[in-house]
Design a protein around this motif. Structure first.
Motif, mmCIF file in Angstrom:
data_model
loop_
_atom_site.group_PDB
_atom_site.id
_atom_site.type_symbol
_atom_site.label_atom_id
_atom_site.label_comp_id
_atom_site.label_asym_id
_atom_site.label_seq_id
_atom_site.Cartn_x
_atom_site.Cartn_y
_atom_site.Cartn_z
ATOM 1 N N LYS A 114 37.311 82.194 28.059
ATOM 2 C CA LYS A 114 38.195 81.035 27.920
ATOM 3 C C LYS A 114 38.613 80.451 29.272
ATOM 4 O O LYS A 114 38.633 79.230 29.448
ATOM 5 N N ASP A 115 38.901 81.301 30.265
ATOM 6 C CA ASP A 115 39.377 80.794 31.557
ATOM 7 C C ASP A 115 38.253 80.256 32.439
ATOM 8 O O ASP A 115 38.516 79.706 33.509
ATOM 9 N N GLU A 116 36.995 80.363 32.018
ATOM 10 C CA GLU A 116 35.878 79.834 32.790
ATOM 11 C C GLU A 116 35.567 78.376 32.456
ATOM 12 O O GLU A 116 34.786 77.735 33.147
ATOM 13 N N TRP A 117 36.162 77.864 31.396
ATOM 14 C CA TRP A 117 35.910 76.481 30.991
ATOM 15 C C TRP A 117 36.793 75.527 31.780
ATOM 16 O O TRP A 117 37.982 75.757 31.933
ATOM 17 N N LYS A 118 36.196 74.451 32.278
ATOM 18 C CA LYS A 118 36.922 73.412 33.008
ATOM 19 C C LYS A 118 36.726 72.086 32.286
ATOM 20 O O LYS A 118 35.605 71.734 31.912
ATOM 21 N N ALA A 119 37.814 71.342 32.140
ATOM 22 C CA ALA A 119 37.737 70.038 31.476
ATOM 23 C C ALA A 119 37.352 68.961 32.482
ATOM 24 O O ALA A 119 37.600 69.088 33.680
ATOM 25 N N ILE A 120 36.735 67.909 31.973
ATOM 26 C CA ILE A 120 36.429 66.745 32.806
ATOM 27 C C ILE A 120 37.749 66.132 33.262
ATOM 28 O O ILE A 120 38.673 65.957 32.469
ATOM 29 N N GLN A 121 37.853 65.809 34.535
ATOM 30 C CA GLN A 121 39.089 65.257 35.083
ATOM 31 C C GLN A 121 39.260 63.792 34.676
ATOM 32 O O GLN A 121 38.360 63.176 34.119
ATOM 33 N N LYS A 122 40.424 63.250 35.012
ATOM 34 C CA LYS A 122 40.732 61.870 34.641
ATOM 35 C C LYS A 122 39.772 60.878 35.284
ATOM 36 O O LYS A 122 39.564 59.791 34.769
ATOM 37 N N GLU A 123 39.187 61.242 36.425
ATOM 38 C CA GLU A 123 38.235 60.349 37.081
ATOM 39 C C GLU A 123 36.941 60.232 36.276
ATOM 40 O O GLU A 123 36.080 59.419 36.597
ATOM 41 N N GLY A 124 36.775 61.089 35.266
ATOM 42 C CA GLY A 124 35.586 61.034 34.427
ATOM 43 C C GLY A 124 34.378 61.691 35.062
ATOM 44 O O GLY A 124 33.241 61.322 34.748
ATOM 45 N N ILE A 125 34.623 62.674 35.933
ATOM 46 C CA ILE A 125 33.513 63.346 36.606
ATOM 47 C C ILE A 125 33.861 64.814 36.833
ATOM 48 O O ILE A 125 35.021 65.162 37.030
ATOM 49 N N TRP A 126 32.852 65.666 36.752
ATOM 50 C CA TRP A 126 32.993 67.079 37.104
ATOM 51 C C TRP A 126 31.965 67.353 38.181
ATOM 52 O O TRP A 126 30.823 66.901 38.098
ATOM 53 N N ASN A 127 32.359 68.053 39.245
ATOM 54 C CA ASN A 127 31.371 68.404 40.264
ATOM 55 C C ASN A 127 31.631 69.790 40.802
ATOM 56 O O ASN A 127 32.722 70.323 40.686
ATOM 57 N N TYR A 128 30.573 70.348 41.400
ATOM 58 C CA TYR A 128 30.613 71.699 41.943
ATOM 59 C C TYR A 128 29.609 71.777 43.093
ATOM 60 O O TYR A 128 28.556 71.141 43.040
#
Length: 196
Positions: free
Chosen positions: A123-137
C-alpha cells in the motif's frame, strides 16, 4: 537392456530440467507480453484493463480497483560506459480524455520485482499522480524496472509512459576529481598537516 541405474539417472535429470525449461518459457512469454519503453522505443501508450474480481480481493489497498497495467522500463547494457554520467527520467502522463479531477485516482508503483503479481505492490509503495498531471522518477540507465499503473474507481483512458536519457556532467567532474585526488594521495599524505 538398460541398467536400472541409468534409467533412474535419466528420470532424475528429466524431473530436474523439465520444470526449469517450463519456468524459462513462462518467463519469456510474460516478458514478451509486456509493453515496454527504452531509448529505442521511448514512448508507449497503455490503457489499464479491468482485473477479475478474484484478483482484486488480494490487492493491498482497501479502495476498489477497477483497472491495472504494467510497463517494463529497460535500461542499457553495463558495457555501454558512455552512459555512466547519465540517468533515465521516466515520466507518466494521463491522456487528455481523463479529466484533471480524476488524476488523483491514477496510482503508480515503480519496482524491480518481475515476479510480483500485477498491481500487488504494498500500500505505501503506490504514488498518486500529482496536481500537475505528471508522475516522474529518475533511475540508473543500467537498471530494469517495472511500472504498475492502476485506476481506482471509474477512470478510463490511456496514459503515456516515456523515458529520456539526461546527461549529468557533474558526475564526470567528480570522477575526474577522484582520479586527481588518488594520484596526489602520496604527496598530500606527506604534508605536515596530515602528520600531526
Amino acid at each position: 537392456m538398460a541398467a536400472p541405474g541409468s534409467f533412474a539417472s535419466t528420470s532424475f535429470l528429466t524431473n530436474l530440467f523439465v520444470p526449469f525449461f517450463l519456468l524459462i518459457l513462462s518467463r519469456a512469454s510474460l516478458v514478451t507480453s509486456l509493453k515496454g519503453v527504452d531509448l529505442e522505443n521511448p514512448v508507449v501508450d497503455v490503457t489499464p484493463y479491468p482485473l477479475p474480481v478474484s484478483d482484486q480481493s488480494s490487492i493491498h489497498d482497501p479502495k476498489p480497483l477497477s483497472s491495472c497495467e504494467r510497463v517494463q522500463v529497460s535500461g542499457l547494457s553495463r558495457l555501454k560506459l558512455g552512459s555512466y554520467a547519465s540517468s533515465f527520467r521516466v515520466t507518466l502522463v494521463p491522456s487528455t480524455v481523463i479529466p484533471e479531477r480524476l488524476h488523483s485516482k491514477i496510482l503508480v508503483c515503480f519496482h524491480r520485482n518481475a515476479s510480483l503479481g500485477l498491481c500487488q505492490c504494498e500500500k505505501d509503495e503506490w504514488k498518486a499522480i500529482q496536481k500537475e498531471g505528471i508522475w516522474n522518477y529518475v533511475m540508473s540507465p543500467y537498471e530494469e524496472r517495472y511500472i504498475d499503473v492502476k485506476y481506482v474507481g471509474k477512470v478510463s483512458g490511456p496514459v503515456s509512459v516515456a523515458v529520456v536519457e539526461d546527461f549529468q556532467g557533474w558526475r564526470l567532474f567528480f570522477l575526474a576529481s577522484g582520479f586527481v585526488l588518488l594520484l596526489l594521495a602520496p604527496i598530500v599524505s606527506s604534508w605536515v598537516f596530515f602528520l600531526l
